[in-house]
Design an enzyme around this catalytic site. Structure first.
Site, PDB file in Angstrom:
ATOM      1  N   ASP A  35       0.856  -1.193   0.000  1.00 23.95           N
ATOM      2  CA  ASP A  35       0.000   0.000   0.000  1.00 23.95           C
ATOM      3  C   ASP A  35       0.891   1.242   0.000  1.00 23.95           C
ATOM      4  O   ASP A  35       1.909   1.292   0.699  1.00 23.95           O
ATOM      5  CB  ASP A  35      -0.919  -0.010   1.229  1.00 23.95           C
ATOM      6  CG  ASP A  35      -2.060   0.978   1.103  1.00 23.95           C
ATOM      7  OD1 ASP A  35      -3.215   0.532   0.989  1.00 23.95           O
ATOM      8  OD2 ASP A  35      -1.795   2.206   1.098  1.00 23.95           O
ATOM      9  N   ILE A  36       0.495   2.245  -0.778  1.00 23.60           N
ATOM     10  CA  ILE A  36       1.305   3.462  -0.903  1.00 23.60           C
ATOM     11  C   ILE A  36       1.293   4.279   0.399  1.00 23.60           C
ATOM     12  O   ILE A  36       2.198   5.091   0.630  1.00 23.60           O
ATOM     13  CB  ILE A  36       0.772   4.307  -2.097  1.00 23.60           C
ATOM     14  CG1 ILE A  36       1.838   5.218  -2.645  1.00 23.60           C
ATOM     15  CG2 ILE A  36      -0.495   5.059  -1.742  1.00 23.60           C
ATOM     16  CD1 ILE A  36       1.498   5.837  -3.988  1.00 23.60           C
ATOM     17  N   ASN A  96     -12.842  -3.318   2.460  1.00 21.07           N
ATOM     18  CA  ASN A  96     -13.864  -2.271   2.433  1.00 21.07           C
ATOM     19  C   ASN A  96     -14.700  -2.454   1.174  1.00 21.07           C
ATOM     20  O   ASN A  96     -14.153  -2.476   0.063  1.00 21.07           O
ATOM     21  CB  ASN A  96     -13.212  -0.888   2.446  1.00 21.07           C
ATOM     22  CG  ASN A  96     -12.461  -0.628   3.732  1.00 21.07           C
ATOM     23  OD1 ASN A  96     -12.947  -0.970   4.814  1.00 21.07           O
ATOM     24  ND2 ASN A  96     -11.282  -0.045   3.644  1.00 21.07           N
ATOM     25  N   VAL A 105     -11.160   2.784  -3.657  1.00 16.73           N
ATOM     26  CA  VAL A 105     -10.754   2.289  -4.979  1.00 16.73           C
ATOM     27  C   VAL A 105     -11.700   1.148  -5.362  1.00 16.73           C
ATOM     28  O   VAL A 105     -11.802   0.148  -4.645  1.00 16.73           O
ATOM     29  CB  VAL A 105      -9.292   1.795  -4.967  1.00 16.73           C
ATOM     30  CG1 VAL A 105      -8.906   1.255  -6.352  1.00 16.73           C
ATOM     31  CG2 VAL A 105      -8.351   2.922  -4.557  1.00 16.73           C
ATOM     32  N   HIS A 109     -10.217  -5.411  -3.495  1.00 17.97           N
ATOM     33  CA  HIS A 109      -8.921  -5.590  -2.845  1.00 17.97           C
ATOM     34  C   HIS A 109      -9.118  -5.956  -1.384  1.00 17.97           C
ATOM     35  O   HIS A 109     -10.106  -5.588  -0.758  1.00 17.97           O
ATOM     36  CB  HIS A 109      -8.051  -4.329  -2.955  1.00 17.97           C
ATOM     37  CG  HIS A 109      -8.712  -3.080  -2.445  1.00 17.97           C
ATOM     38  ND1 HIS A 109      -9.625  -2.370  -3.192  1.00 17.97           N
ATOM     39  CD2 HIS A 109      -8.605  -2.422  -1.267  1.00 17.97           C
ATOM     40  CE1 HIS A 109     -10.040  -1.324  -2.500  1.00 17.97           C
ATOM     41  NE2 HIS A 109      -9.433  -1.334  -1.309  1.00 17.97           N
ATOM     42  N   HIS A 111      -6.915  -5.693   2.225  1.00 16.67           N
ATOM     43  CA  HIS A 111      -5.738  -5.177   2.926  1.00 16.67           C
ATOM     44  C   HIS A 111      -5.247  -6.253   3.880  1.00 16.67           C
ATOM     45  O   HIS A 111      -6.045  -6.789   4.667  1.00 16.67           O
ATOM     46  CB  HIS A 111      -6.090  -3.957   3.785  1.00 16.67           C
ATOM     47  CG  HIS A 111      -6.674  -2.792   3.055  1.00 16.67           C
ATOM     48  ND1 HIS A 111      -5.970  -1.626   2.846  1.00 16.67           N
ATOM     49  CD2 HIS A 111      -7.890  -2.606   2.498  1.00 16.67           C
ATOM     50  CE1 HIS A 111      -6.750  -0.760   2.208  1.00 16.67           C
ATOM     51  NE2 HIS A 111      -7.918  -1.332   1.989  1.00 16.67           N
TER      52      HIS A 111
END
Ligand code: 5GP
Length: 125
Positions: A35-36, A96, A105, A109, A111
């Site tokens: 993750d950025i 999420n 986004v 995905h 996390h």
């Protein structure tokens, strides 16, 4: 209601190689990268390569091969990071999905967060 996938989302661009990423693992059906904006010492995003909007969409429409590959890859990443609960300190998965979860986004995905005590599951919004 059918889900509509927007192929201009940031993870679609990462999958097409238009935006760089720091890859942790890649398989036939999924990609995992850092993750950025990490929230823990280990903060990895695992995404399917297929065009799914969120976990709900993925669970309903992905093939058995995609579903299996996703779960297996998660477990392999945890092992690779040394955070699998069998031999390490464990991790938390967050997916999420939709408005109340504040999904940013709209490409499915999960996390994977690890590397420090993560506290209780939810905080007040
Ligand atoms: P969401 O709120 O949708 O569950 O989480 C989206 C996540 O994507 C956030 O944690 C955010 O930091 C991460 N993110 C957004 N843009 C990029 C990007 O360009 N590269 C990477 N590696 N992560 C991103």
């Amino acid at each position: 209601m059918a889900y509509e996938y927007d192929s201009e989302n940031i993870f679609a661009k990462i999958l097409r190689g238009e935006i760089p990423n720091n890859t942790v693992m890649e398989t036939e059906h999924c990609l995992a990268f850092h993750d950025i904006n990490p929230n823990a010492p280990h903060h990895i995003l695992i995404i399917p390569k297929g065009p799914y909007v969120n976990f709900d969409h993925f669970g309903a429409e992905a093939s058995d091969a995609e579903l299996a590959d996703f779960s297996r890859t998660l477990a392999k990443i945890a092992k690779k990071l040394g955070v699998d609960p069998a031999s390490g300190d464990g991790y938390r998965l967050v997916a999420n999905s939709g408005k109340n979860a504040i999904q940013d986004v709209f490409h499915m995905h999960v996390h994977l967060l690890a590397g420090r005590p993560l506290g209780r599951m939810l905080q007040q919004a």
